[in-house]
Design an enzyme around this catalytic site. Structure first.
Site, PDB file in Angstrom:
ATOM      1  N   GLU A 161       0.677  -1.239  -0.128  1.00 31.25           N
ATOM      2  CA  GLU A 161      -0.181   0.067  -0.121  1.00 31.25           C
ATOM      3  C   GLU A 161       0.749   1.004   0.021  1.00 31.25           C
ATOM      4  O   GLU A 161       0.430   2.342   0.724  1.00 31.25           O
ATOM      5  CB  GLU A 161      -0.870   0.035   1.231  1.00 31.25           C
ATOM      6  N   GLU A 235      -6.597  -7.772  -1.616  1.00 28.89           N
ATOM      7  CA  GLU A 235      -7.176  -7.758   0.046  1.00 28.89           C
ATOM      8  C   GLU A 235      -8.846  -7.515  -0.354  1.00 28.89           C
ATOM      9  O   GLU A 235      -9.216  -6.366  -0.615  1.00 28.89           O
ATOM     10  CB  GLU A 235      -6.616  -6.692   0.644  1.00 28.89           C
TER      11      GLU A 235
END
Length: 604
Positions: A161, A235
């Site tokens: 991320e 995710e």
């Protein structure tokens, strides 16, 4: 011999071994599951129709002190990956070095913060030299387990991320090269939410997305950025994490299945985060801070398809029914559940005050000015990472004690060992009672968890991070005690002089009782009604934090950590002990105690 063709992303669909492949993934963190249960959790994953395991790798566990690397017992990553292969699962590794994961400092070791110029997640030389040393030890251990070498690892994630952080435009290229140069040969990918997609990638690496609901054209954004590439939700958030003092998060099973169904019908691959959350044992749970600091609970149940203790949920059964349609062979039967037991309540029989226990801690460190726990000269120069730090000095008067927002994260304030009040980020001032003679002012400061996501990563020093003033004059001449609750300290406490438990026993202190287990030990949940805040240790295992404000009401105690016969339970309680420890077969979640009715339950 023809070269083995690993996972490829050269068209709109993945291929593996040259054939079309739909990645049906699920996340389980080996470091959140007792090793004795790795096989059980992975068998349950396979029986649900999952074909790929993904796991983060926590740097701060594998290198707790600079240059000290740990890859054995519950941190035996090779054994975990090899077990996945044995059970028919492919593997995606997510080595970071930053992992987020609601884990203290996002998995980065706190000793990095001893460098006053440290810039985490950048190409700052102090950070990259530490990463290089870590990767030199980590990557050679897992490289032989790659698909090209006959192993199960089919992909490796580059950082995590970074598009939501993005402080250095050369950093992702550096991490990519750090992996490639050490022998990573499988498919590389990145992982970002929609907002981070554009600036979180790196050339030659597949972009993937993180989400929970299909809105705002998220999947189309990914497709537009990577035409003619497979779509992977790295995710897919099956639930969410909890923070102390707020509601337990629930994401309805029907809503989750509806989104998963639509993703699969669109031809996408996905990885459920989490498939099984487990537990952030010890002091490893992190925190969030988007203007307000909020520490996360020890339970990482996550409302996932497999519960914290490995139970099947409605999500599991619905997901299994769905994924059966995407598996060419009938799914194996789900393994039977482990039995659990509500043991007889344990009466606390012995007590040792914190003040008596100080003799078993390291010699106090003397400092003229406040000093953070990371900068203490303990643990071979690595500083203190977790737990509590006690700061003491002499005062000659009462008056206004102001923290100047220098307490990280919560401090019990004592004068001559009498509790005066609590200071934290909300409450920064206390009135100390007047006195004629010199008295001892003590601040027991707890690190409640370092932020694991966002802009505040570099500012996660704990303890006293600046001046504390009494009547506008900064306190000086501090004696600083490291109380990180490590085994060396706890073993000394255990063998020390204990006192019999009495109703008038004060806090903070250690409270000891004995759990008798007849026959084969079983999982259970510890409940502490009437207690306030602290930590529980069973046979030396740190189960995590408890706090009467909820939403977590119990601590998961795995059966493999118990033994037939006598089991030692030690509770470190900060404010108020009830004298009894009770057990339950199932956890209680979702309620918060009304703080107005419990004045001891100060929310951080």
């Amino acid at each position: 011999m023809a070269e083995r063709q690993g996972l490829r992303a050269e068209s709109c669909h993945f291929t593996l071994q040259g054939a079309p492949f739909r990645l049906l993934g699920g996340s389980i963190h080996y470091f959140r599951v007792p090793r004795a249960y790795w096989r059980d959790r992975l068998l349950k994953m396979r029986a649900c129709g999952i074909n790929t395991l993904s796991t983060y790798i926590p740097w701060n566990l594998h290198e707790p002190e600079k240059g000290l690397f740990m890859f054995k017992e519950h941190l035996d990553l090779k054994a975990f990956v090899s077990l996945a292969q044995e059970l028919g699962l492919w593997v995606i590794l997510r080595p970071g070095p930053y992992i987020c994961a609601e884990w203290d400092l996002g998995g980065l070791p706190s000793w990095l913060l001893r460098d006053k110029d440290m810039k985490l997640r950048t190409t700052y030389s102090g950070f990259t030299s530490a990463v290089n040393s870590y990767f030199d030890n980590l990557i050679p251990r897992v490289a032989p387990l790659q698909f090209s070498n006959g192993g199960p690892i089919i992909a490796v994630q580059v950082e995590n991320e970074y598009g939501s952080y993005s402080k250095d435009d050369q950093y992702m290229k550096y991490i990519k090269e750090a992996l490639l140069s050490r022998g990573v040969t499988e498919l590389l990918l990145t992982s970002d939410n929609r907002e981070g997609l554009r600036c979180g990638g790196v050339d030659g690496v597949l972009k993937t997305i993180n989400l929970q609901k299909l809105s705002y054209g998220a999947m189309q954004s990914l497709a537009d950025l990577q035409p003619e590439k497979p779509l992977l939700v790295m995710e897919y958030w099956s639930g969410w994490f909890d923070v102390w003092g707020e509601l337990h998060h629930i994401f309805p099973a029907e809503e989750m299945i509806a989104v998963v169904t639509e993703l699969l019908e669109r031809g996408a691959s996905l990885n459920l985060y989490m498939f099984h959350g487990g537990t952030s044992f010890g002091f490893m749970s992190g925190a969030v801070d988007f203007g307000t600091y909020k520490p996360q609970t020890s339970s990482y149940d996550y409302d996932a398809p497999l519960s914290e203790c490995g139970d099947y949920t409605a999500k599991y059964h619905l997901l299994r029914d769905l994924l059966q349609n995407y598996n060419s062979e009938p799914l194996p039967e789900p393994p039977p559940l482990q039995g659990r037991q509500a043991y007889e309540a344990v009466l606390v029989s012995q007590y040792m005050s914190l003040w008596d226990a100080l003799q078993y801690a390291e010699r106090p460190f003397k400092s003229e000015d406040p000093i953070s726990m990371e900068n203490l000269h303990v643990h071979n120069g690595n500083g203190q990472s977790y737990g509590y730090t006690l700061y003491e000095t002499t005062i000659l008067s009462g008056g206004s004690l102001n923290s100047r927002n220098s307490i990280r994260d919560r401090a019990l304030v004592f004068v001559d060992r009498k509790l005066i009040g609590i200071l934290d980020y909300r409450k920064q001032e206390l009135v100390l009672p007047a006195g004629k003679d010199a008295r001892t002012l003590s601040l027991l400061v707890e690190n409640c968890g370092r932020v694991n996501y966002g802009e505040a990563l570099d500012a996660q020093h704990k303890g006293l991070v600046g001046d504390i003033a009494l009547n506008h004059t900064p306190l000086k001449g501090l004696a600083v005690h490291c109380l990180d609750m490590m085994p060396s300290f706890l073993n000394c406490v255990h063998s020390g002089q204990w006192n019999p438990m009495m109703e008038t026993t004060g806090c903070p202190g250690f409270f000891q009782g004995n759990l008798r287990v007849d026959g084969e030990p079983r999982d259970t949940f510890i409940k502490l009604p009437g207690w306030t805040k602290g930590v529980v240790f069973v046979n030396g295992h740190n189960l995590g934090r408890y706090w009467c404000i909820g939403p977590q009401k119990d601590l998961y105690l795995p059966g493999p950590w118990l033994k037939s016969g006598n089991n030692q339970i030690v509770v470190f309680e900060e404010q108020r002990a009830a004298g009894k420890i009770v057990f339950a077969e199932n956890p209680e979640q979702g309620r918060i105690i009304d703080v107005s009715k419990h004045p001891f339950c100060t929310i951080i």
